[in-house]
Motif scaffolding. Sequence first.
Motif, mmCIF file in Angstrom:
data_model
loop_
_atom_site.group_PDB
_atom_site.id
_atom_site.type_symbol
_atom_site.label_atom_id
_atom_site.label_comp_id
_atom_site.label_asym_id
_atom_site.label_seq_id
_atom_site.Cartn_x
_atom_site.Cartn_y
_atom_site.Cartn_z
ATOM 1 N N MET A 187 0.838 -1.202 0.000
ATOM 2 C CA MET A 187 0.000 0.000 0.000
ATOM 3 C C MET A 187 0.873 1.252 0.000
ATOM 4 S SD MET A 187 -2.767 1.131 2.864
ATOM 5 C CE MET A 187 -3.451 -0.432 3.089
ATOM 6 N N GLN A 188 1.890 1.239 0.875
ATOM 7 C CA GLN A 188 2.754 2.420 0.952
ATOM 8 C C GLN A 188 3.514 2.636 -0.350
ATOM 9 O OE1 GLN A 188 5.141 1.753 4.405
ATOM 10 N NE2 GLN A 188 3.404 2.077 5.793
ATOM 11 N N GLN A 190 2.433 2.024 -3.309
ATOM 12 C CA GLN A 190 1.576 2.435 -4.417
ATOM 13 C C GLN A 190 0.835 3.742 -4.180
ATOM 14 O OE1 GLN A 190 0.367 0.013 -7.118
ATOM 15 N NE2 GLN A 190 2.291 -1.045 -6.731
ATOM 16 N N VAL A 191 0.584 4.076 -2.915
ATOM 17 C CA VAL A 191 -0.217 5.271 -2.641
ATOM 18 C C VAL A 191 0.688 6.489 -2.600
ATOM 19 C CG1 VAL A 191 -1.722 6.404 -0.990
ATOM 20 C CG2 VAL A 191 -1.935 3.959 -1.402
ATOM 21 N N ASP A 192 0.328 7.486 -3.360
ATOM 22 C CA ASP A 192 1.133 8.693 -3.445
ATOM 23 C C ASP A 192 0.438 9.813 -2.700
ATOM 24 O OD1 ASP A 192 3.331 10.268 -4.601
ATOM 25 O OD2 ASP A 192 1.679 11.333 -5.558
ATOM 26 N N LYS C 30 1.091 6.513 7.206
ATOM 27 C CA LYS C 30 1.089 5.061 7.203
ATOM 28 C C LYS C 30 0.647 4.491 5.856
ATOM 29 C CE LYS C 30 -0.313 1.220 10.122
ATOM 30 N NZ LYS C 30 0.882 0.546 10.560
ATOM 31 N N VAL C 31 -0.296 5.180 5.235
ATOM 32 C CA VAL C 31 -0.826 4.640 3.982
ATOM 33 C C VAL C 31 0.032 5.049 2.799
ATOM 34 C CG1 VAL C 31 -2.817 4.646 2.453
ATOM 35 C CG2 VAL C 31 -3.143 4.528 4.911
ATOM 36 N N ALA C 32 0.468 6.320 2.790
ATOM 37 C CA ALA C 32 1.334 6.773 1.703
ATOM 38 C C ALA C 32 2.667 7.159 2.297
ATOM 39 C CB ALA C 32 0.714 7.962 0.985
ATOM 40 N N ASN C 33 3.570 6.231 2.306
ATOM 41 C CA ASN C 33 4.854 6.489 2.930
ATOM 42 C C ASN C 33 5.759 7.300 2.031
ATOM 43 O OD1 ASN C 33 6.234 6.256 5.210
ATOM 44 N ND2 ASN C 33 6.953 4.167 4.897
ATOM 45 N N SER C 34 5.644 6.989 0.753
ATOM 46 C CA SER C 34 6.667 7.431 -0.186
ATOM 47 C C SER C 34 6.697 8.934 -0.372
ATOM 48 C CB SER C 34 6.408 6.765 -1.530
ATOM 49 O OG SER C 34 5.027 6.813 -1.806
ATOM 50 N N ARG C 58 9.163 6.694 -10.470
ATOM 51 C CA ARG C 58 8.709 6.280 -9.128
ATOM 52 C C ARG C 58 8.656 4.764 -8.960
ATOM 53 N NH1 ARG C 58 6.325 7.429 -5.263
ATOM 54 N NH2 ARG C 58 4.484 6.178 -5.746
#
Lengths: 258, 284, 160
Positions: A187-188, A190-192, C30-34, C58
Amino acid sequence: MQQLQLLGKNTLALVSGLGRAVIVLLSALLHTPNPRKGLPLLFAQLYSVGVMSLVIIVVSGGFIGMVLALQGYTILVGYGAEASLGPMVALSLLRELGPVVSALLFAGRAGSALTAEIGLMKATEQLSSLEMMAVDPLRRVIAPRFWAGFISLPLLAAIFSMVGIFGAHLVGVDWLGVDGGTFWSVMQDQVDFNKDILNGIIKSVVFAFVITWIAVYKGYDCEPTSEGISRATTATVVQSSLLVLALDFILTALMFAS
Amino acid sequence: MTTQVNSDNLVAINNLTFKRGERVIYDDISLVIPKGKVTAIMGPSGIGKTTLLRLIGGQIRPESGQILFAGKDIPKLSRKELYETRKRMSMLFQSGALFTDMSVYDNIAFPIREHSNLPEAIIEKIVLMKLEAVGLRGARDLQPNELSGGMARRVALARSIALDPELILYDEPFAGQDPISMGVIVRLIRSLSDALGLTSVVVSHDVPEVMSIADYIYIIAEQKIIGQGTPEQIRQDDSALVKQFVQGQADGPVPFHFPAPSYQQELVKGVAIDALANVTQGNK
Amino acid sequence: MKDMMSKKVELMVGFFVALGIAALLMLSLKVANSGISGNGDSYNLLAKFDNIGGLKVRSPIKVGGVVVGRVSDISLDNEDYTPVVTLKIYKEYSSFSEATSVAILTSGLLGEQYVGLQPGFMDDSLETLQPGDYIEDTKPALVLEELIGQFLFSQGSGDE
């Protein structure tokens, strides 16, 4: 001939209604707020608009997340791709279901209540009475309700998505056995933040604006009778729901279609 | 009959015409409200007596004519001036129009809190004074939905005098009240006017109550003022219209029947039975 | 009585707003770390591939499955028209040797494509890669159509 006249009449009614709605909004918002008097009013409305909508948002968010996980799992497992359950759920919630479903629930729960409350205040002459006391009902009654709705919905949408992701985690990881570490890390991956989370927030801010505007205007402009109030309440839910769905398409097209 | 601005008159209405859509409500009427007196506006239901109060309060604008409040022409005021002027008047609505989300105490404190920066201790004293004046000091912590109709109207009265206005507009203060609370309200209106020198405008169609408290009465019917004077003068008035209204007769210059095509014609329409016509004829 | 009420309202509103902000924070962290940690210290390496397949900006860069960076740019070399991929590698992995090779791989059968780094052996004769260096040893992405073509070709030649 008659159809043409009817068209003209309806167009005029639409334009004048829009004009009145803009005037109501502008005169409610365009003034220097008085924090000493305004903040308690805003708090009271945040309570009745935001806090009172929490239960429905949390419960529906949880169930929607769980359903997404269940459906997603049965589809993905056929390709051996159940590792993608996390991003699938998170992206669905953050981009679409969080903002849209919470907006629809909000229109039904808080929007209708706002319209009915303001309409009833009008029918019982409370608004007139404020005017005669030299207190502008647009500032005293409409403005705090508008701001409360505008602030509440984005927060509610975020809570909806968060609860939904936990609901999906419950079903996907705890019940169906997807690996927990994979669930979060994919999830981390893929989620931006900008593309998914920020756009979701922008959507819910737009929806909040539209719904509360319609709700307070319909209440303020309603015919002060029982039928008038019930018509206005129905109109709030129907019009804001349709507008939310239409705007969602437009916003999605602008945000995600490259 | 144009009235001049006079220092004895708080409100003067000159040549006022007001239409609602196509329907004429007032056709070129003029009247004055003398300072410190109780002036009553009477007339049958549905002729727009409440509309007159809204016109004085500036909530609606007339087609033409002047509405002078203390020398200021209400329809011509800017929004800001209008709100300033409204602080000097107040209105008792028929329903009471209490704020349903506040207690009795907060309802009365509301206009004071809105328009002054008085400390809460002083506000409490004012509120208690006003509640005492309407005899409901014991009801301060009740919610509006716990009040009877008569009590609600008294609380609303206490709220409308909270800021000591110069003018109070009463919209049907006696409508739907039991005899006891009617008596209480009659007494209150009179005593507020006598004790505080308030100017009162009472819109009503309850003849005996109005006769007992008004200093001056205007009777409006069919878009015009049809009679005016002190209660005594009104009683003596020769005009058939005034007589009909004051004595409460069903038929008269104001007909019992709503305008309609001939009864006879409508009954025999399409049937054309002479016999039926004869029967109705015979009944007369 | 009234104070109690307004205290309760304030408390509940405070709770509501805190919950909303916490949800937003959790979603972001937590959900979007990047999005946030991607801006940490890093350096760039370059690699030329014959074919990058479905690689995107990416996409992750992995060493033995561990993410060590992300693709930050994809462009075409002006002279020989081969794709140049800019690899943004986290600072803590700063000593890859010159013998390192890269390949464009696919995670699972239908998964996303990523860059696989194969660290070469370390030797005194070899230097470590410096920021901006090209990685020489590259393997292009597998393109299914080419693969099938090669397979058919080899089948055909096997018949003779």
